[in-house]
Design a protein around this motif. Structure first.
Motif, PDB file in Angstrom:
ATOM      1  N   VAL A   1      -6.847  -5.683 -15.416  1.00 26.41           N
ATOM      2  CA  VAL A   1      -6.883  -4.286 -14.972  1.00 26.41           C
ATOM      3  C   VAL A   1      -6.904  -4.211 -13.445  1.00 26.41           C
ATOM      4  CG1 VAL A   1      -8.319  -2.209 -14.892  1.00 26.41           C
ATOM      5  CG2 VAL A   1      -7.922  -3.366 -17.071  1.00 26.41           C
ATOM      6  N   ALA A   2      -7.716  -5.046 -12.819  1.00 23.55           N
ATOM      7  CA  ALA A   2      -7.783  -5.058 -11.351  1.00 23.55           C
ATOM      8  C   ALA A   2      -6.428  -5.395 -10.746  1.00 23.55           C
ATOM      9  CB  ALA A   2      -8.837  -6.058 -10.880  1.00 23.55           C
ATOM     10  N   ALA A   3      -5.746  -6.385 -11.330  1.00 23.73           N
ATOM     11  CA  ALA A   3      -4.439  -6.789 -10.806  1.00 23.73           C
ATOM     12  C   ALA A   3      -3.404  -5.679 -10.988  1.00 23.73           C
ATOM     13  CB  ALA A   3      -3.981  -8.068 -11.502  1.00 23.73           C
ATOM     14  N   VAL A   4      -3.412  -5.042 -12.160  1.00 24.31           N
ATOM     15  CA  VAL A   4      -2.429  -3.985 -12.438  1.00 24.31           C
ATOM     16  C   VAL A   4      -2.632  -2.793 -11.504  1.00 24.31           C
ATOM     17  CG1 VAL A   4      -1.682  -2.293 -14.155  1.00 24.31           C
ATOM     18  CG2 VAL A   4      -2.036  -4.674 -14.830  1.00 24.31           C
ATOM     19  N   VAL A   5      -3.872  -2.345 -11.368  1.00 24.35           N
ATOM     20  CA  VAL A   5      -4.149  -1.186 -10.516  1.00 24.35           C
ATOM     21  C   VAL A   5      -3.811  -1.511  -9.057  1.00 24.35           C
ATOM     22  CG1 VAL A   5      -5.967   0.309  -9.610  1.00 24.35           C
ATOM     23  CG2 VAL A   5      -5.884  -0.234 -12.059  1.00 24.35           C
ATOM     24  N   SER A   6      -4.227  -2.674  -8.602  1.00 26.36           N
ATOM     25  CA  SER A   6      -3.922  -3.079  -7.232  1.00 26.36           C
ATOM     26  C   SER A   6      -2.414  -3.158  -7.019  1.00 26.36           C
ATOM     27  CB  SER A   6      -4.579  -4.433  -6.930  1.00 26.36           C
ATOM     28  OG  SER A   6      -4.307  -4.850  -5.619  1.00 26.36           O
ATOM     29  N   PHE A   7      -1.697  -3.685  -7.995  1.00 31.34           N
ATOM     30  CA  PHE A   7      -0.237  -3.781  -7.902  1.00 31.34           C
ATOM     31  C   PHE A   7       0.415  -2.398  -7.836  1.00 31.34           C
ATOM     32  CE2 PHE A   7       3.729  -3.527 -10.350  1.00 31.34           C
ATOM     33  CZ  PHE A   7       4.571  -4.278  -9.537  1.00 31.34           C
ATOM     34  N   LEU A   8      -0.030  -1.492  -8.697  1.00 34.56           N
ATOM     35  CA  LEU A   8       0.588  -0.164  -8.737  1.00 34.56           C
ATOM     36  C   LEU A   8       0.354   0.602  -7.432  1.00 34.56           C
ATOM     37  CD1 LEU A   8      -0.264   0.908 -12.404  1.00 34.56           C
ATOM     38  CD2 LEU A   8       1.943   0.149 -11.502  1.00 34.56           C
ATOM     39  N   VAL A   9      -0.869   0.558  -6.926  1.00 34.75           N
ATOM     40  CA  VAL A   9      -1.148   1.243  -5.660  1.00 34.75           C
ATOM     41  C   VAL A   9      -0.363   0.586  -4.526  1.00 34.75           C
ATOM     42  CG1 VAL A   9      -2.932   1.855  -3.983  1.00 34.75           C
ATOM     43  CG2 VAL A   9      -3.432   1.973  -6.436  1.00 34.75           C
ATOM     44  N   GLY A  10      -0.344  -0.754  -4.513  1.00 35.16           N
ATOM     45  CA  GLY A  10       0.421  -1.463  -3.495  1.00 35.16           C
ATOM     46  C   GLY A  10       1.905  -1.168  -3.575  1.00 35.16           C
ATOM     47  N   MET A  11       2.430  -1.050  -4.788  1.00 37.60           N
ATOM     48  CA  MET A  11       3.850  -0.737  -4.982  1.00 37.60           C
ATOM     49  C   MET A  11       4.189   0.616  -4.367  1.00 37.60           C
ATOM     50  SD  MET A  11       5.853  -0.050  -8.572  1.00 37.60           S
ATOM     51  CE  MET A  11       4.870   1.430  -8.841  1.00 37.60           C
ATOM     52  N   VAL A  12       3.348   1.605  -4.624  1.00 37.30           N
ATOM     53  CA  VAL A  12       3.589   2.941  -4.068  1.00 37.30           C
ATOM     54  C   VAL A  12       3.568   2.895  -2.545  1.00 37.30           C
ATOM     55  CG1 VAL A  12       2.652   5.269  -3.884  1.00 37.30           C
ATOM     56  CG2 VAL A  12       2.685   4.117  -6.109  1.00 37.30           C
ATOM     57  N   ILE A  13       2.605   2.158  -1.996  1.00 37.50           N
ATOM     58  CA  ILE A  13       2.487   2.068  -0.532  1.00 37.50           C
ATOM     59  C   ILE A  13       3.709   1.394   0.070  1.00 37.50           C
ATOM     60  CG2 ILE A  13       1.183   0.987   1.338  1.00 37.50           C
ATOM     61  CD1 ILE A  13      -1.336   1.380  -0.415  1.00 37.50           C
ATOM     62  N   LEU A  14       4.138   0.283  -0.523  1.00 39.06           N
ATOM     63  CA  LEU A  14       5.270  -0.463   0.038  1.00 39.06           C
ATOM     64  C   LEU A  14       6.590   0.285  -0.126  1.00 39.06           C
ATOM     65  CD1 LEU A  14       4.405  -4.117  -1.069  1.00 39.06           C
ATOM     66  CD2 LEU A  14       4.174  -3.114   1.194  1.00 39.06           C
ATOM     67  N   LYS A  15       6.779   0.935  -1.278  1.00 38.06           N
ATOM     68  CA  LYS A  15       8.044   1.649  -1.508  1.00 38.06           C
ATOM     69  C   LYS A  15       8.154   2.902  -0.652  1.00 38.06           C
ATOM     70  CE  LYS A  15      10.108   1.762  -5.415  1.00 38.06           C
ATOM     71  NZ  LYS A  15      10.511   2.030  -6.815  1.00 38.06           N
ATOM     72  N   SER A  16       7.021   3.491  -0.300  1.00 37.25           N
ATOM     73  CA  SER A  16       7.057   4.709   0.510  1.00 37.25           C
ATOM     74  C   SER A  16       7.009   4.422   2.003  1.00 37.25           C
ATOM     75  CB  SER A  16       5.885   5.620   0.134  1.00 37.25           C
ATOM     76  OG  SER A  16       4.646   4.977   0.398  1.00 37.25           O
TER      77      SER A  16
ATOM     78  N   LEU B   1      -0.361  -9.351  -3.873  1.00 36.70           N
ATOM     79  CA  LEU B   1       0.691 -10.351  -3.662  1.00 36.70           C
ATOM     80  C   LEU B   1       1.883 -10.101  -4.580  1.00 36.70           C
ATOM     81  CD1 LEU B   1      -1.519 -13.538  -3.227  1.00 36.70           C
ATOM     82  CD2 LEU B   1      -0.278 -12.294  -1.464  1.00 36.70           C
ATOM     83  N   LEU B   2       1.640  -9.630  -5.794  1.00 31.20           N
ATOM     84  CA  LEU B   2       2.748  -9.278  -6.688  1.00 31.20           C
ATOM     85  C   LEU B   2       3.545  -8.104  -6.120  1.00 31.20           C
ATOM     86  CD1 LEU B   2       1.080  -9.566 -10.217  1.00 31.20           C
ATOM     87  CD2 LEU B   2       2.956 -10.968  -9.334  1.00 31.20           C
ATOM     88  N   ALA B   3       2.839  -7.138  -5.534  1.00 31.61           N
ATOM     89  CA  ALA B   3       3.533  -5.997  -4.929  1.00 31.61           C
ATOM     90  C   ALA B   3       4.425  -6.457  -3.775  1.00 31.61           C
ATOM     91  CB  ALA B   3       2.508  -4.967  -4.437  1.00 31.61           C
ATOM     92  N   PHE B   4       3.934  -7.358  -2.948  1.00 33.09           N
ATOM     93  CA  PHE B   4       4.758  -7.876  -1.850  1.00 33.09           C
ATOM     94  C   PHE B   4       5.919  -8.715  -2.372  1.00 33.09           C
ATOM     95  CE2 PHE B   4       1.328  -6.765   1.090  1.00 33.09           C
ATOM     96  CZ  PHE B   4       2.050  -6.397   2.211  1.00 33.09           C
ATOM     97  N   THR B   5       5.688  -9.433  -3.480  1.00 36.01           N
ATOM     98  CA  THR B   5       6.750 -10.257  -4.057  1.00 36.01           C
ATOM     99  C   THR B   5       7.930  -9.400  -4.511  1.00 36.01           C
ATOM    100  OG1 THR B   5       5.170 -11.947  -4.787  1.00 36.01           O
ATOM    101  CG2 THR B   5       7.304 -11.887  -5.902  1.00 36.01           C
ATOM    102  N   LEU B   6       7.641  -8.249  -5.096  1.00 38.29           N
ATOM    103  CA  LEU B   6       8.706  -7.414  -5.657  1.00 38.29           C
ATOM    104  C   LEU B   6       9.195  -6.350  -4.688  1.00 38.29           C
ATOM    105  CD1 LEU B   6       7.311  -6.917  -9.284  1.00 38.29           C
ATOM    106  CD2 LEU B   6       9.033  -8.548  -8.497  1.00 38.29           C
ATOM    107  N   PHE B   7       8.329  -5.852  -3.824  1.00 41.24           N
ATOM    108  CA  PHE B   7       8.715  -4.701  -3.000  1.00 41.24           C
ATOM    109  C   PHE B   7       8.511  -4.939  -1.501  1.00 41.24           C
ATOM    110  CE2 PHE B   7       7.164  -3.140  -7.124  1.00 41.24           C
ATOM    111  CZ  PHE B   7       8.342  -2.582  -7.604  1.00 41.24           C
ATOM    112  N   GLY B   8       8.077  -6.125  -1.114  1.00 45.42           N
ATOM    113  CA  GLY B   8       7.899  -6.415   0.299  1.00 45.42           C
ATOM    114  C   GLY B   8       9.226  -6.679   0.992  1.00 45.42           C
TER     115      GLY B   8
END
Length: 598
Positions: free
Chosen positions: A324-339, A231-238
């Motif tokens: 750790v779970a939130a950070v890793v999930s966010f980083l992977v999600g960020m890469v997916i959304l930005k690409s 959800l953090l990844a979608f908040t920043l990069f969705g």
């Protein structure tokens, strides 16, 4: 072969649902036991030998009996519940370990046996002897099953429990437990979360907690970190409505503990499965590395519930695993959304939910015609006198959905009871409107074939609720509305197009619907963000129609079927009508035109 796979999948889902339905209603008792354990055992927060003496009787007798009672009631209501509890007592006394698995077997078996007895003999009982036969049949069937449980089922389940415990211990010792998240995270998002957590992990974790004081198994499914990261990844990069709605979803998921809120975000971009799997594995690895664990099940999976079940000396370990779970999930999600450069990346979340839900139906062999028959327009709401939200356990997101609709009805002045229940508890009542998730529709219809049905993709954020409220308010006037004069019809068709709006004089944009919440609030949030990015200083809010004020400088965005009521409240305002408050293409056009006119 494919048909066989579908059949197996359906049976697995039904089994998981049955297991979770026995545990979920009794989670309060598990939490009570966990709090007593956390506070009063020798190494608890408030050690107290007398109060700690409740610990063993609760785990040995109370919790298994509650599970057995619930399992029996699922099959044959009160009589099944009583016989299920009696049968469960046999396996409790006939073993040396807490009989959660045994209770899940004997409870439904007791209910099934007394149900079959009633089906065969109920019409043969002479008048006046019903109570005598019913009481003695329950007692004797329960007696027989208790004996069987004591001598046969109890020892077998004890051995099985010991083997499972040894297997879990071996997996933990080999540091392979993080691999479990490869299966747990996708299964959660396919709505098997309750079955996994309460049907499998809670019983095994409780066994482990008795001997060690805590269990890491309570954290595998309940960890809110992976969902938070997505959800953090979608908040920043969705993009679009997904980006606009993600911040609100964070509060519901992380603090409220309703994990179902982030499932559609993952399903709308399947690569995001990698994000939650990576987050879950890294979180579990951290938990295992730091020897984290909870004393009892955390339900719902809120950070508050998780910390409430954490032993005093394990707060750092538990918080670290979540972070750790939130950070890793966010980083992977960020890469997916930005690409992601796909053309569908800007589509609204509601459309993605519908497409994913359709795919899920096909994968389960469901007929789309069945879903279409459960739309709001096909329900006879005129005869409805109560609304029931139905899901597997009758808790969690269905309870939240019931709360949302209840509030909408209250604000609209509709006095009607709105409740939530498990599908197994549904009553066949023609005056009941049952709201259930699309994938559960067929099962719910079998329990209450006479009821009216509406299917939704997401209990917590469905546009169907506004439609239901509007239909209920105007049901008696529908016939008259359809007989409008040609002049009135033309007016409704020709009013509300964006080309007819003079945006240069607009200072306020108001999204108006019955309750001023739900999808209208989400639409307002989307347009507000677009305005900010375009450096346009225009106030964007959302209101209930009955709170509108007449303002010539306002642009009111409402749904077509609500236009007449909104115009009566604010005749001087300009109007634009939409089919869907989440139509981002329309909002992009508004922003573009305002930029040109400014």
């Amino acid at each position: 072969m494919a048909q066989g796979n579908k059949g197996i999948k359906a049976k697995v889902q039904q089994l998981g649902s049955s297991l979770s339905s026995m545990v979920m209603p009794n989670i309060g008792a598990f939490i009570a036991w966990g709090v007593i354990t956390a506070l009063f055992i020798p190494d608890g927060f408030l050690p107290n030998e007398q109060l700690a003496s409740m610990n063993e009787p609760m785990i040995t007798y109370l919790l298994p009996l509650l599970i057995g009672y619930t399992g029996g009631s699922m099959i044959h209501e009160q009589r099944g519940a009583v016989v299920g509890a009696i049968a469960t007592m046999g396996v409790i006394v006939g073993s040396d370990v807490p009989m959660f698995i045994g209770a899940m077997m004997m409870g439904p078996l007791g209910g099934w046996c007394v149900k079959k007895f009633d089906e065969r003999f109920s019409d043969k009982i002479r008048a006046g002897f019903e109570m005598l036969v019913n009481n003695f049949s329950s007692g004797l069937i329960g007696f027989a099953l208790a004996i069987i449980g004591y001598f046969a089922v109890g020892p077998i389940v004890s051995a099985l429990t010991e083997w499972l415990g040894l297997g879990v211990a071996a997996i933990i010792k080999a540091s392979l437990l993080p691999l479990a998240n490869i299966f747990i995270e996708p299964a959660k998002i396919l709505f098997l979360n309750n079955a996994i957590n309460h049907g499998i992990l809670t019983p095994l974790g409780t066994e482990q907690s008795i001997s060690t004081g805590k269990s890491i198994l309570f954290l595998l499914e309940a960890n809110p970190g992976p969902g938070l990261g997505v959800l953090l990844a979608f908040t920043l990069f969705g993009k679009g409505s997904a980006k606009a709605s993600a911040p609100g979803a964070i509060l519901i998921q992380f603090v409220g503990g309703i994990h179902e809120i982030y499932f559609p975000y993952v399903m709308m971009k399947p690569l995001m499965f990698l994000a939650v799997i990576a987050g879950g594995m890294s979180g579990t690895f951290t938990f295992q590395l730091l020897d984290a664990g909870l004393r009892a099940a955390a339900s719902p999976g809120s950070i508050i519930a998780v910390l409430g079940m954490t032993p005093p000396n394990r707060y750092v370990a538990v918080i670290a695993g979540v972070v750790v779970a939130a950070v890793v999930s966010f980083l992977v999600g960020m890469v997916i959304l930005k690409s992601d450069r796909s053309e569908t990346s800007d589509e609204d979340l509601a459309a993605q939910q519908a497409a994913v839900q359709s795919a899920k139906q096909e994968s389960k062999g469901q007929d789309t015609a069945t879903t279409e028959s459960a739309n709001v327009e096909n329900a006879e709401l005129r005869k409805v006198d109560q609304v029931v939200f139905a899901c597997d356990a009758g808790m969690g997101s269905s309870a939240m959905g019931a709360s949302v609709l209840r509030k909408k009805m209250q604000e609209a002045g509709i006095d009607m009871p709105v409740s939530n229940a498990s599908i197994s508890k549904l009553q066949d009542d023609a005056n009941t409107l049952v709201i259930t998730q699309t994938e559960l529709h067929d099962r719910a219809v079998k329990k209450a074939p006479s009821a009216e049905f509406v299917s939704v993709e997401n209990f917590m954020n469905s546009p169907r609720y506004d439609e239901i409220v509007e239909r209920m308010k105007n049901e008696t006037n529908q016939a008259a509305d359809k007989e409008n004069t040609p002049e009135d019809t033309n007016k409704a068709e020709n009013t509300g197009e964006i080309e007819d709006v003079t945006l240069a004089k607009v200072e306020h944009i108001i999204f108006a619907c019955d309750a001023g919440m739900g999808s209208s609030a989400m639409g307002a949030s989307v347009l507000r963000n677009m305005m900010k990015k375009a450096d346009l200083d225009v106030d964007v809010t959302n209101l209930a129609i009955n709170r509108l004020e007449d303002d010539a400088k306002a642009l009111i965005i409402t749904q077509k079927e609500l236009y007449d009521r909104a115009e009566q409240k604010a005749p001087s305002a300009q109007f634009m009508t939409v089919d869907n408050f989440m139509d981002t293409e329309v909002y992009e056009e508004i922003v573009e035109r305002m930029k040109k006119q400014s």
